[in-house]
Write a protein that holds these residues in place. Structure first.
Motif, PDB file in Angstrom:
ATOM      1  N   ILE A 213      -7.332  16.173  16.883  1.00 40.32           N
ATOM      2  CA  ILE A 213      -8.255  17.342  16.857  1.00 40.32           C
ATOM      3  C   ILE A 213      -7.591  18.365  15.849  1.00 40.32           C
ATOM      4  CG2 ILE A 213      -8.840  19.337  18.229  1.00 40.32           C
ATOM      5  CD1 ILE A 213      -9.123  17.497  20.714  1.00 40.32           C
ATOM      6  N   MET A 214      -6.237  18.503  15.708  1.00 40.30           N
ATOM      7  CA  MET A 214      -5.964  19.524  14.853  1.00 40.30           C
ATOM      8  C   MET A 214      -6.036  19.057  13.378  1.00 40.30           C
ATOM      9  SD  MET A 214      -4.924  21.873  16.605  1.00 40.30           S
ATOM     10  CE  MET A 214      -4.352  23.083  15.506  1.00 40.30           C
ATOM     11  N   LYS A 215      -6.074  17.774  13.338  1.00 44.84           N
ATOM     12  CA  LYS A 215      -6.581  17.001  11.846  1.00 44.84           C
ATOM     13  C   LYS A 215      -7.769  17.077  11.392  1.00 44.84           C
ATOM     14  CE  LYS A 215      -6.425  12.621   9.549  1.00 44.84           C
ATOM     15  NZ  LYS A 215      -6.023  10.913   9.580  1.00 44.84           N
ATOM     16  N   LEU A 216      -8.629  17.016  12.438  1.00 42.66           N
ATOM     17  CA  LEU A 216     -10.118  17.209  12.095  1.00 42.66           C
ATOM     18  C   LEU A 216     -10.527  18.610  12.050  1.00 42.66           C
ATOM     19  CD1 LEU A 216     -12.699  15.620  11.932  1.00 42.66           C
ATOM     20  CD2 LEU A 216     -13.316  15.845  14.336  1.00 42.66           C
ATOM     21  N   ALA A 217      -9.906  19.601  12.777  1.00 38.88           N
ATOM     22  CA  ALA A 217     -10.176  21.236  12.714  1.00 38.88           C
ATOM     23  C   ALA A 217      -9.660  21.464  11.543  1.00 38.88           C
ATOM     24  CB  ALA A 217      -9.303  21.678  13.869  1.00 38.88           C
ATOM     25  N   GLY A 218      -8.680  20.966  10.647  1.00 35.12           N
ATOM     26  CA  GLY A 218      -8.068  21.279   9.514  1.00 35.12           C
ATOM     27  C   GLY A 218      -8.855  20.710   8.395  1.00 35.12           C
ATOM     28  N   GLY A 219     -10.122  19.942   8.556  1.00 29.62           N
ATOM     29  CA  GLY A 219     -10.780  19.597   7.528  1.00 29.62           C
ATOM     30  C   GLY A 219     -10.639  18.120   6.997  1.00 29.62           C
ATOM     31  N   THR A 220      -9.895  17.397   7.574  1.00 28.27           N
ATOM     32  CA  THR A 220      -9.534  16.069   7.230  1.00 28.27           C
ATOM     33  C   THR A 220     -10.240  15.202   8.068  1.00 28.27           C
ATOM     34  OG1 THR A 220      -7.340  16.712   6.684  1.00 28.27           O
ATOM     35  CG2 THR A 220      -7.833  14.117   6.921  1.00 28.27           C
TER      36      THR A 220
ATOM     37  N   GLU B 289      -5.619  21.081  30.020  1.00 28.69           N
ATOM     38  CA  GLU B 289      -4.215  20.730  29.250  1.00 28.69           C
ATOM     39  C   GLU B 289      -4.673  20.550  27.884  1.00 28.69           C
ATOM     40  OE1 GLU B 289      -1.830  18.209  31.235  1.00 28.69           O
ATOM     41  OE2 GLU B 289      -1.808  19.154  33.249  1.00 28.69           O
ATOM     42  N   LEU B 290      -5.371  19.601  27.533  1.00 22.23           N
ATOM     43  CA  LEU B 290      -5.650  19.141  26.087  1.00 22.23           C
ATOM     44  C   LEU B 290      -6.317  20.563  25.249  1.00 22.23           C
ATOM     45  CD1 LEU B 290      -5.692  17.309  23.940  1.00 22.23           C
ATOM     46  CD2 LEU B 290      -7.935  16.305  24.603  1.00 22.23           C
ATOM     47  N   LEU B 291      -7.135  21.201  25.862  1.00 22.91           N
ATOM     48  CA  LEU B 291      -7.708  22.332  25.142  1.00 22.91           C
ATOM     49  C   LEU B 291      -6.626  23.601  25.135  1.00 22.91           C
ATOM     50  CD1 LEU B 291     -11.373  22.648  26.726  1.00 22.91           C
ATOM     51  CD2 LEU B 291     -10.678  21.957  24.576  1.00 22.91           C
ATOM     52  N   GLU B 292      -5.711  23.599  25.961  1.00 26.68           N
ATOM     53  CA  GLU B 292      -4.670  24.840  25.819  1.00 26.68           C
ATOM     54  C   GLU B 292      -3.955  24.220  24.827  1.00 26.68           C
ATOM     55  OE1 GLU B 292      -4.097  26.512  30.371  1.00 26.68           O
ATOM     56  OE2 GLU B 292      -2.963  24.698  29.675  1.00 26.68           O
ATOM     57  N   ARG B 293      -3.600  23.022  24.599  1.00 26.30           N
ATOM     58  CA  ARG B 293      -2.779  22.590  23.387  1.00 26.30           C
ATOM     59  C   ARG B 293      -3.412  22.905  22.210  1.00 26.30           C
ATOM     60  NH1 ARG B 293       0.762  17.888  23.986  1.00 26.30           N
ATOM     61  NH2 ARG B 293       1.380  17.666  25.998  1.00 26.30           N
ATOM     62  N   VAL B 294      -4.798  22.849  21.937  1.00 27.40           N
ATOM     63  CA  VAL B 294      -5.420  22.978  20.861  1.00 27.40           C
ATOM     64  C   VAL B 294      -5.583  24.460  20.512  1.00 27.40           C
ATOM     65  CG1 VAL B 294      -7.660  22.652  19.686  1.00 27.40           C
ATOM     66  CG2 VAL B 294      -6.702  20.819  20.989  1.00 27.40           C
ATOM     67  N   GLY B 295      -6.275  25.255  21.557  1.00 29.71           N
ATOM     68  CA  GLY B 295      -6.427  26.846  21.385  1.00 29.71           C
ATOM     69  C   GLY B 295      -7.946  27.082  20.914  1.00 29.71           C
ATOM     70  N   PRO B 296      -8.356  28.127  21.292  1.00 35.06           N
ATOM     71  CA  PRO B 296     -10.065  28.496  20.861  1.00 35.06           C
ATOM     72  C   PRO B 296     -10.183  28.621  19.251  1.00 35.06           C
ATOM     73  CG  PRO B 296      -8.704  30.459  21.664  1.00 35.06           C
ATOM     74  CD  PRO B 296      -7.663  29.362  21.718  1.00 35.06           C
ATOM     75  N   ASN B 297      -9.306  29.095  18.596  1.00 34.49           N
ATOM     76  CA  ASN B 297      -9.625  29.180  16.989  1.00 34.49           C
ATOM     77  C   ASN B 297      -9.882  27.683  16.545  1.00 34.49           C
ATOM     78  OD1 ASN B 297     -10.175  30.343  14.479  1.00 34.49           O
ATOM     79  ND2 ASN B 297      -7.911  30.176  13.847  1.00 34.49           N
ATOM     80  N   ALA B 298      -8.955  26.895  17.060  1.00 30.77           N
ATOM     81  CA  ALA B 298      -8.818  25.425  16.485  1.00 30.77           C
ATOM     82  C   ALA B 298      -9.970  24.652  17.038  1.00 30.77           C
ATOM     83  CB  ALA B 298      -7.685  24.474  16.630  1.00 30.77           C
ATOM     84  N   PHE B 299     -10.411  25.034  18.327  1.00 29.99           N
ATOM     85  CA  PHE B 299     -11.634  24.657  18.912  1.00 29.99           C
ATOM     86  C   PHE B 299     -12.956  24.856  18.218  1.00 29.99           C
ATOM     87  CE2 PHE B 299     -15.280  24.939  21.846  1.00 29.99           C
ATOM     88  CZ  PHE B 299     -15.221  23.762  22.666  1.00 29.99           C
ATOM     89  N   LEU B 300     -13.029  25.908  17.615  1.00 30.86           N
ATOM     90  CA  LEU B 300     -14.186  26.336  16.863  1.00 30.86           C
ATOM     91  C   LEU B 300     -14.074  26.106  15.560  1.00 30.86           C
ATOM     92  CD1 LEU B 300     -14.587  30.407  17.824  1.00 30.86           C
ATOM     93  CD2 LEU B 300     -15.983  28.446  18.710  1.00 30.86           C
ATOM     94  N   LYS B 301     -13.117  25.552  14.974  1.00 27.34           N
ATOM     95  CA  LYS B 301     -13.038  25.103  13.609  1.00 27.34           C
ATOM     96  C   LYS B 301     -13.378  23.519  13.689  1.00 27.34           C
ATOM     97  CE  LYS B 301      -9.671  27.914  11.249  1.00 27.34           C
ATOM     98  NZ  LYS B 301      -8.328  27.839  10.592  1.00 27.34           N
ATOM     99  N   LEU B 302     -12.782  23.024  14.964  1.00 24.27           N
ATOM    100  CA  LEU B 302     -13.317  21.462  15.142  1.00 24.27           C
ATOM    101  C   LEU B 302     -14.783  21.317  15.384  1.00 24.27           C
ATOM    102  CD1 LEU B 302     -12.807  18.584  16.271  1.00 24.27           C
ATOM    103  CD2 LEU B 302     -12.646  19.516  18.505  1.00 24.27           C
TER     104      LEU B 302
END
Length: 716
Positions: free
Chosen positions: A201-208, A234-247
């Motif tokens: 998720i963090m990879k995709l939210a980062g634009g890759t 638990e998975l969403l808490e690891r990611v956070g709302p900002n990364a969720f929106l970027k994702l």
């Protein structure tokens, strides 16, 4: 011996080897008999060997547990698959080796009983209760197909997650040599799943972009997480709302651009929406993320046009509403609080904070109006919509600025001027919420209670509240109900056909409550007023007309052949009441047509009718409209649509009014159809017969009276 047992045995072997190594090698090196640089080096090497044997034991244990637990998980799924397959076969359906469910209709029956028209023969079997309707059969097949697809998806998830856990159990950290055993190997499949999900998720939210294997992993992880509240949280808490929106913004690109595996990203999008729905039910997640969204809701994120190349800035709340619309099952307070937060963001602003500059024909799928989108999501949670839409909230929503789109002021001459207008789907979410609150059902659902609905008290009060508010609003402000809401308000009234008829046909009676749902008689003037306003919209008119025809159809089922051959008083009363109600509705529509003064407005109605999505769509919103009724509804309402097209195309008011005979014709044919269903021959219901003339005369009389009486209904 199974692979799991092999690895457990290997762990024991490594443990014995470590113990033997410690006794025979390390103890000898550490007993003090040998010293020097060579011995010191040997001690270091011996310690490393001991550590590797210990790590090998840990890794082997983890692999054994993962395989053992995985086998148990797959065994349970095999059992579930077998049980589901057996249930499908017991339901007289078939399933293929690749998981496709289908049906075969019985061909039993004497050929002599069949008519030349196979469709008519099948319909006669449906009407006689010998076989189920095609719609019911298709729904049954679809239900089992969804069930088997879900089981197969769970197999796929398990396969990917077990492989992922096995891979991570053998993986050492990047700063160690890759050929070493993993001393920190974990047998916890869930932890491995959460860690890998966060990485992707963090990879995709980062634009890759993700490769094929990574997309399959993320689809499986998010699909499995979306089945449980805790895992989703638990998975969403690891990611956070900002990364969720970027994702969400990157998924939007992946869904749109050609060659970007659109289907994979669409699946991931649905899964993360379902995860948010599940997590919203967990305390304190819902409240915390709602507060976080207040911080990120007005932040700008990139969104893209339909092809995924042109980008423009949208607010976080617009992204959030877009992604949330892909799922349902949200916590009620979470939905209401988010909607209130968006409403509060609009206060004190000169213009809507959701304004988007959009070129005509270049609209995207983003929620231009996130508040309206949230109301649409709320409509899928009827109890939430019912409690949310108080009189105060109706006023606040009605008075807000609905202009959320900026388009070129002149599409011919190029200028820098823009004008603000409502979005193309403006108030559609609001309208859906009004229906949900009034009926207690998701307006997009095709699931109806058997028979006519007996609405819950809270829905009846909500319906009264909505009718009172909009009729009072239109009268006090001396303006129409918002045109976009007319079809939705009509659909709400179409769910109360008994009550609407009882109120409208008894305008001067003393105080009473309607028999079906307990509507209070003071509502009469407001129902009449709102009906008169709603029928200015052709789709709203058709909904009201169809609901009354459907009600009449169900009432006529209560009569026997004797009632038709020697028309009984109740049958004649039903014919008159039905005719009168249809006449009132048609009269209201006639006035609306005659009052149209602008060609553009009439032309717009004509286009809407020509592109109207068919009589079948009405059947999905009118309870009790079964297959036998559909033929009459098809005939009658197709006639009405054709008549309305002619009305709009005609120039003279007199010519337009002449087309309203379609409503009476539909009623006449409905009575004939019901008579035939109980064995009354067609010749007995022709216009020339005494029986037909008496019944038809009552219907005509009622219809004629209704055409004139609507003007005198109390509406002030």
């Amino acid at each position: 011996m199974s692979a799991a047992e092999d690895w457990k045995a290997a762990a024991q072997t490594f443990a014995k080897a470590e113990k033997s190594h410690d006794v025979r090698v390390r103890r000898a090196l550490n007993n003090g008999e040998f010293e020097g640089q060579t011995v010191a080096g040997a001690r270091i090497a011996a310690q490393a060997n001991s550590d590797q044997l210990s790590a090998a034991e840990s890794e082997a244990k983890a692999l054994g547990v993962i395989l053992s637990d995985g086998a148990a998980r797959l065994k349970a799924l095999v059992k579930l698959l077998d049980e589901t397959e057996e249930q499908i076969r017991r339901d007289d359906l078939h399933i293929s080796a690749d998981g496709k469910v289908w049906s075969t209709e019985s061909t039993e029956g004497s050929a002599s009983r069949r008519t030349a028209n196979a469709a008519e023969y099948r319909q006669s079997q449906v009407d006689n209760g010998e076989i189920e309707s095609q719609a019911a059969l298709s729904a049954r097949v679809a239900k089992w197909q969804r069930r088997i697809d879900d089981v197969l998806q769970r197999f796929h998830n398990a396969d990917i997650e077990i492989c992922l856990a096995l891979e991570r159990a053998q993986k050492v950290s990047s700063n160690e040599e890759p050929d070493k055993f993993n001393a920190k190997a974990s047998a916890n499949v869930e932890t491995a799943k959460l860690e890998r999900g966060e990485e992707l998720i963090m990879k995709l939210a980062g634009g890759t972009a993700l490769d094929t294997a990574e997309r399959e992993e993320l689809k499986a992880i998010t699909n499995d997480a979306a089945r449980q509240n805790r895992l989703s949280r638990e998975l969403l808490e690891r990611v956070g709302p900002n990364a969720f929106l970027k994702l969400a913004t990157y998924i939007d690109i992946g869904r749109k651009r050609i060659g970007h595996n659109n289907a994979d990203y669409a699946d991931i999008e649905k899964n993360i929406a379902r995860m948010l729905a599940k997590a919203s039910r967990e305390d304190p997640f819902g409240g915390k993320w709602r507060e976080d969204f207040r911080r990120y809701g007005m932040k700008e994120y990139s969104w893209h046009d339909e092809k995924g190349w042109k980008s423009y800035d949208v607010k976080g709340y617009q992204v959030l509403a877009t992604i949330m619309s892909k799922a349902k099952g949200y916590d009620g307070d979470f939905l209401k609080d988010l909607t209130d937060d968006m409403l509060s963001m609009e206060k004190g602003r000169e213009k809507s904070p959701w304004l988007l500059h959009i070129k005509l024909g270049d609209e995207s799928n983003v929620a231009h109006d996130p508040l309206d989108a949230m109301l649409g999501i709320m409509s899928k949670h009827p109890s939430v919509a019912t409690s949310y839409l108080t009189e105060e909230k109706l006023a606040a929503l009605n008075d807000r600025d609905w202009n959320v789109t900026k388009v070129p002021a002149d599409t011919v001459v190029r200028t820098n001027a823009w004008k603000e207008i409502e979005a193309s789907d403006s108030r559609s979410g609001f309208g859906a919420a009004l229906i949900a609150a009034s009926t207690g059902r998701d307006p997009d659902s095709s699931q109806f209670p058997s028979g006519w609905p007996k609405h819950a008290r809270e829905n009846v009060r909500a319906f009264e509240r909505i009718v009172d508010y909009y009729s009072d609003f239109a009268r006090s402000e001396n303006r129409d109900v918002p045109p976009q809401l007319r079809p939705f308000l009509a659909r709400a009234m179409a769910d109360y056909p008994h009550d609407v008829r009882e109120l409208v046909l008894n305008p001067n009676d003393k105080a009473f409550t309607t028999e079906q749902n307990g509507l209070r008689s003071p509502l009469t003037k407001n129902v009449s007023y709102l009906m008169k306003d709603a029928v200015k919209d052709p789709e709203a008119f058709l909904s009201l007309h169809a609901s009354q025809l459907a009600l009449t159809s169900s009432e006529l089922e209560n009569f026997s052949a004797k009632d038709y051959r020697q028309p009984s008083v109740p049958l004649l009363g039903t014919a008159r009441d039905a005719g009168q109600m249809l006449g009132i509705i048609d009269g209201m529509r006639g006035e609306a047509i005659n009052q149209k003064t602008q060609d553009a407005e009439a032309y717009n109605d004509l286009i809407r009718l020509r592109t109207y999505h068919g009589v079948g769509a009405l059947l999905t919103i009118i309870p009790h409209a079964g297959d036998s009724f559909q033929r009459i509804l098809d005939y009658g309402l197709n006639g009405l649509v054709g008549g309305l097209n002619d009305e709009i195309a005609s120039q003279g008011k007199k010519e337009r009014a002449e087309h309203f005979s379609a409503g009476r014709r539909a009623l006449h044919d409905l009575i004939a159809e019901k008579a035939a269903a109980v064995g009354v021959a067609e010749k007995e219901t022709r216009n020339s017969s005494n029986v037909a003339r008496e019944i038809d005369a009552r219907a005509r009389s009622g219809y004629r009276d209704g055409l004139g009486e609507y003007k005198f209904l109390p509406m002030k």
